[in-house]
Write a protein that holds these residues in place. Structure first.
Motif, PDB file in Angstrom:
ATOM      1  N   ASP A 125      -4.983  22.572  -8.633  1.00  0.00           N
ATOM      2  CA  ASP A 125      -5.048  21.296  -7.931  1.00  0.00           C
ATOM      3  C   ASP A 125      -5.684  20.258  -8.854  1.00  0.00           C
ATOM      4  N   TYR A 126      -4.880  19.281  -9.297  1.00  0.00           N
ATOM      5  CA  TYR A 126      -5.368  18.294 -10.266  1.00  0.00           C
ATOM      6  C   TYR A 126      -6.587  17.535  -9.760  1.00  0.00           C
ATOM      7  N   GLN A 127      -6.508  16.991  -8.546  1.00  0.00           N
ATOM      8  CA  GLN A 127      -7.607  16.190  -8.031  1.00  0.00           C
ATOM      9  C   GLN A 127      -8.888  17.014  -7.884  1.00  0.00           C
ATOM     10  N   LYS A 128      -8.755  18.216  -7.415  1.00  0.00           N
ATOM     11  CA  LYS A 128      -9.928  19.080  -7.241  1.00  0.00           C
ATOM     12  C   LYS A 128     -10.562  19.412  -8.588  1.00  0.00           C
ATOM     13  N   LEU A 129      -9.731  19.774  -9.574  1.00  0.00           N
ATOM     14  CA  LEU A 129     -10.257  20.118 -10.903  1.00  0.00           C
ATOM     15  C   LEU A 129     -10.862  18.899 -11.594  1.00  0.00           C
ATOM     16  N   LEU A 130     -10.249  17.726 -11.382  1.00  0.00           N
ATOM     17  CA  LEU A 130     -10.793  16.495 -11.959  1.00  0.00           C
ATOM     18  C   LEU A 130     -12.175  16.198 -11.396  1.00  0.00           C
ATOM     19  N   GLN A 131     -12.312  16.249 -10.081  1.00  0.00           N
ATOM     20  CA  GLN A 131     -13.597  15.942  -9.463  1.00  0.00           C
ATOM     21  C   GLN A 131     -14.667  16.954  -9.856  1.00  0.00           C
ATOM     22  N   GLU A 132     -14.283  18.215  -9.972  1.00  0.00           N
ATOM     23  CA  GLU A 132     -15.256  19.234 -10.394  1.00  0.00           C
ATOM     24  C   GLU A 132     -15.754  18.956 -11.800  1.00  0.00           C
ATOM     25  N   SER A 133     -14.832  18.582 -12.715  1.00  0.00           N
ATOM     26  CA  SER A 133     -15.226  18.284 -14.095  1.00  0.00           C
ATOM     27  C   SER A 133     -16.105  17.046 -14.161  1.00  0.00           C
ATOM     28  N   PHE A 151      -8.087   7.633 -21.135  1.00  0.00           N
ATOM     29  CA  PHE A 151      -9.218   8.235 -21.841  1.00  0.00           C
ATOM     30  C   PHE A 151     -10.506   7.460 -21.590  1.00  0.00           C
ATOM     31  N   SER A 152     -10.480   6.583 -20.583  1.00  0.00           N
ATOM     32  CA  SER A 152     -11.692   5.803 -20.277  1.00  0.00           C
ATOM     33  C   SER A 152     -12.097   6.016 -18.818  1.00  0.00           C
ATOM     34  N   LYS A 153     -11.364   5.435 -17.890  1.00  0.00           N
ATOM     35  CA  LYS A 153     -11.732   5.532 -16.478  1.00  0.00           C
ATOM     36  C   LYS A 153     -11.527   6.958 -15.959  1.00  0.00           C
ATOM     37  N   ASN A 154     -12.601   7.521 -15.415  1.00  0.00           N
ATOM     38  CA  ASN A 154     -12.571   8.884 -14.861  1.00  0.00           C
ATOM     39  C   ASN A 154     -12.010   9.902 -15.842  1.00  0.00           C
ATOM     40  N   TYR A 155     -12.341   9.721 -17.117  1.00  0.00           N
ATOM     41  CA  TYR A 155     -11.857  10.675 -18.121  1.00  0.00           C
ATOM     42  C   TYR A 155     -12.670  11.961 -18.060  1.00  0.00           C
ATOM     43  N   ALA A 156     -11.967  13.091 -17.978  1.00  0.00           N
ATOM     44  CA  ALA A 156     -12.641  14.388 -17.954  1.00  0.00           C
ATOM     45  C   ALA A 156     -11.866  15.425 -18.753  1.00  0.00           C
ATOM     46  N   GLY A 157     -10.993  14.957 -19.679  1.00  0.00           N
ATOM     47  CA  GLY A 157     -10.234  15.891 -20.508  1.00  0.00           C
ATOM     48  C   GLY A 157      -9.111  16.594 -19.766  1.00  0.00           C
ATOM     49  N   ILE A 158      -8.694  16.038 -18.616  1.00  0.00           N
ATOM     50  CA  ILE A 158      -7.666  16.673 -17.796  1.00  0.00           C
ATOM     51  C   ILE A 158      -6.559  15.654 -17.482  1.00  0.00           C
ATOM     52  N   PHE A 159      -5.302  16.109 -17.566  1.00  0.00           N
ATOM     53  CA  PHE A 159      -4.145  15.266 -17.284  1.00  0.00           C
ATOM     54  C   PHE A 159      -3.148  16.077 -16.462  1.00  0.00           C
ATOM     55  N   HIS A 160      -2.155  15.385 -15.896  1.00  0.00           N
ATOM     56  CA  HIS A 160      -1.130  16.114 -15.144  1.00  0.00           C
ATOM     57  C   HIS A 160       0.210  15.399 -15.231  1.00  0.00           C
ATOM     58  N   PHE A 161       1.288  16.174 -15.066  1.00  0.00           N
ATOM     59  CA  PHE A 161       2.655  15.686 -15.155  1.00  0.00           C
ATOM     60  C   PHE A 161       3.483  16.384 -14.086  1.00  0.00           C
ATOM     61  N   LYS A 162       4.616  15.761 -13.724  1.00  0.00           N
ATOM     62  CA  LYS A 162       5.474  16.330 -12.686  1.00  0.00           C
ATOM     63  C   LYS A 162       6.855  16.647 -13.251  1.00  0.00           C
ATOM     64  N   PHE A 163       7.357  17.814 -12.899  1.00  0.00           N
ATOM     65  CA  PHE A 163       8.694  18.229 -13.308  1.00  0.00           C
ATOM     66  C   PHE A 163       9.439  18.812 -12.110  1.00  0.00           C
ATOM     67  N   TRP A 164      10.749  18.685 -12.160  1.00  0.00           N
ATOM     68  CA  TRP A 164      11.608  19.311 -11.147  1.00  0.00           C
ATOM     69  C   TRP A 164      12.067  20.653 -11.700  1.00  0.00           C
ATOM     70  N   ARG A 165      11.749  21.722 -10.986  1.00  0.00           N
ATOM     71  CA  ARG A 165      12.111  23.053 -11.478  1.00  0.00           C
ATOM     72  C   ARG A 165      12.808  23.839 -10.374  1.00  0.00           C
ATOM     73  N   PHE A 166      14.096  24.084 -10.579  1.00  0.00           N
ATOM     74  CA  PHE A 166      14.866  24.944  -9.683  1.00  0.00           C
ATOM     75  C   PHE A 166      14.747  24.529  -8.219  1.00  0.00           C
ATOM     76  N   GLY A 167      14.940  23.235  -7.973  1.00  0.00           N
ATOM     77  CA  GLY A 167      14.982  22.742  -6.605  1.00  0.00           C
ATOM     78  C   GLY A 167      13.667  22.257  -6.050  1.00  0.00           C
ATOM     79  N   GLU A 168      12.587  22.348  -6.827  1.00  0.00           N
ATOM     80  CA  GLU A 168      11.271  21.950  -6.332  1.00  0.00           C
ATOM     81  C   GLU A 168      10.531  21.128  -7.382  1.00  0.00           C
ATOM     82  N   TRP A 169       9.821  20.113  -6.920  1.00  0.00           N
ATOM     83  CA  TRP A 169       8.951  19.354  -7.820  1.00  0.00           C
ATOM     84  C   TRP A 169       7.618  20.076  -7.932  1.00  0.00           C
ATOM     85  N   ILE A 170       7.112  20.162  -9.165  1.00  0.00           N
ATOM     86  CA  ILE A 170       5.823  20.818  -9.405  1.00  0.00           C
ATOM     87  C   ILE A 170       4.891  19.856 -10.131  1.00  0.00           C
ATOM     88  N   ASP A 171       3.599  19.985  -9.865  1.00  0.00           N
ATOM     89  CA  ASP A 171       2.570  19.191 -10.538  1.00  0.00           C
ATOM     90  C   ASP A 171       1.846  20.112 -11.509  1.00  0.00           C
TER      91      ASP A 171
END
Length: 494
Positions: free
Chosen positions: A26-34, A126-146
């Motif tokens: 979970d991107y948001q959860k991992l970002l806030q934890e970092s 790399f400035s606002k809320n930077y914590a060394g974590i990023f995320h991207f979205k791809f469509w894989r076999f009928g489903e979007w993944i984060d």
């Protein structure tokens, strides 16, 4: 008839607005934890070590992969930025990895701002809320993944090993490549592939493939309409080693390119149809007619020449559509909708998609094994009267696409079966007699097979009822699949 093993309701899939969390991260959860710990994030599921690099011992370059050091952008430059002045096809060049197929798709992606925002979520920096974590979205076999990643990148002698930014402090290309490498299992799993894979993974749209020596005479017109639509276009050359010395005309064999423009100019009062192409190396250009140094540009008016012609060693060049179809082998177009295929603005293609599965009980093999063939998942399609708003004389009105997914963690370990589909026309008495009677008495009106992740085919079907049977070549070959039907007429699919 045997039902597909999974629901055909698209609402059950990971939607773009609520994508599935890849590897349950979970991107948001991992970002806030970092941020709360005031620690830069390190991804334990795609760690900065040799496992994430994969086996690249076969690569003939000067990189000692045992000496790779993973570094964050702030350790490489003083002012790292995620994006500088927007994303552009000129922001990067290919690194020490044979992933021109992926980078050609990235080049096409940069032209479609709406699709880019889907794949590269905004407000990452790399400035606002930077914590060394990023995320991207791809469509894989009928489903979007984060997909979540950290920003530790592989370096050798203080330089990035894989995709290089042309602006030293711009890192979106390297981070996008890392996220896609994670999805595919490792960086090594990106070494060689098909353009259509990443084009589909960026869009989840309709994919059209043209073999250029068999392409219709109106191909340039299709490309022109595709360029106006939200389309990604890539092309590939005839087989050959991608890193051999370029032939005298500058075109690299066995290589993927991005189609970046389609235009028509007047040369001495004669119309010339041109195609603009980009080499993801960021260098090595076509040297024939309409290339950067071609004297033919002097036959074009100053206004038109200024609009199209640039003499830059950046890997991008123009050529006539005739030379394009001669020196390139194939063209892939991936678009959110197939509407661009028709000249009529009143013609709108519709799409329907189902996720299914070949299990031990439903993997019946091809029609060569008729006794088990009828066990395959089957999909009934009813085509209503042809839409008068759409030109349809001798034109294809259906596109069928089948994608297989063997669910291996590493892309290179995914065994691609020889997959395909048959289309049967169902007459009234055959419908009443059951599907076995259809198979016994009727030859398929269409079929398509290949050892690829995806097979697709244009079809011309008259109004009526049809049965689409997706299958593997041999009985017992299990995998999940995505079957898509795109139609420019009212179609019912179950």
């Amino acid at each position: 008839m045997p039902p597909p093993a999974k629901s055909c309701d698209v609402r059950d899939m990971g939607a773009l607005t609520s994508p599935l969390k890849f590897l349950d991260q979970d991107y948001q959860k991992l970002l806030q934890e970092s941020l709360s710990r005031k620690e830069l994030y390190t991804d334990e599921l795609f760690p900065p070590n040799s496992c994430s690099i994969g086996n690249l011992s076969h690569k003939r370059n000067k990189i000692d992969y045992s000496q790779i050091v993973w570094k964050r952008p702030s350790e490489l430059v003083t002012n790292p930025c995620f994006i500088v002045d927007g994303v552009s096809r000129f922001d990067y060049k290919q690194g020490h990895l044979g992933n021109c197929w992926f980078l050609a798709s990235v080049g096409a992606l940069t032209f479609q701002k709406d699709i880019t925002k889907q794949v590269i979520p905004a407000e990452q920096s790399f400035s606002k809320n930077y914590a060394g974590i990023f995320h991207f979205k791809f469509w894989r076999f009928g489903e979007w993944i984060d997909v979540v990643i950290d920003d530790l990148l592989p370096t050798f002698n203080e330089k990035l090993v894989f995709v290089h930014p042309k602006t030293s402090n711009e890192f979106w290309p390297a981070l996008l490549e890392k996220a896609y490498a994670k999805v595919c299992g490792s960086y090594a799993d990106l070494d060689s592939g098909r353009r259509s894979e990443s084009m589909l993974d960026f869009t989840g749209g309709v994919h059209l493939h043209f073999v250029l020596n068999e392409a219709p005479a109106y191909l340039w017109n299709i490309m022109k309409r595709a360029a106006r639509a939200q389309s990604l276009m890539c092309c590939g050359t005839h087989k050959g080693e991608a890193h051999k010395h370029c032939p005298s005309n500058g075109i690299v064999g066995g290589h993927a390119y991005t189609v970046t423009g389609v235009s028509k100019v007047m040369s001495n009062s004669n119309p010339v149809k041109l195609v603009r192409v980009l080499n993801p190396w960021g260098r090595k250009e076509w040297t024939g007619d309409w290339s950067d140094q071609s004297p033919l540009w002097s036959t074009v008016s100053g206004t038109e020449s200024k609009k199209c012609h640039e003499v830059l060693d950046n890997g991008e060049f123009w050529m006539s559509v005739e030379d394009f179809t001669k020196f390139f082998k194939s063209l892939d177009i991936c678009c959110l909708s197939a509407d661009f295929l028709d000249r009529s603005s009143g013609c709108h293609w519709k799409s329907q998609r189902c996720i299914g599965e070949w299990t031990e009980n439903t993997a019946g093999g091809s029609i060569q094994t008729l006794e088990t063939f009828c066990k395959n998942p089957q999909f009934r399609v009813r085509i209503e009267e042809l839409n008068e708003a759409c030109p349809h004389e001798d034109a294809e009105n259906i596109v069928v696409s089948l994608i297989q997914n063997n669910k291996k963690r590493h892309r290179k370990e995914q065994k691609h079966y020889n997959i395909g589909f048959y289309v049967f026309e169902m007459k009234g008495e055959q419908v009443e007699g059951g599907q076995r009677k259809v198979f016994d008495c009727t030859n398929p009106v269409a079929e398509c097979f290949a050892y690829q992740r995806e097979v697709m085919k244009f079809l011309r079907l008259e109004p009526g009822e049809y049965l689409i049977v997706p299958c593997t070549e041999n009985p017992g070959e299990t995998a999940s699949f995505v079957l898509s039907v795109f139609s420019k007429h009212e179609t019912y699919f179950e």
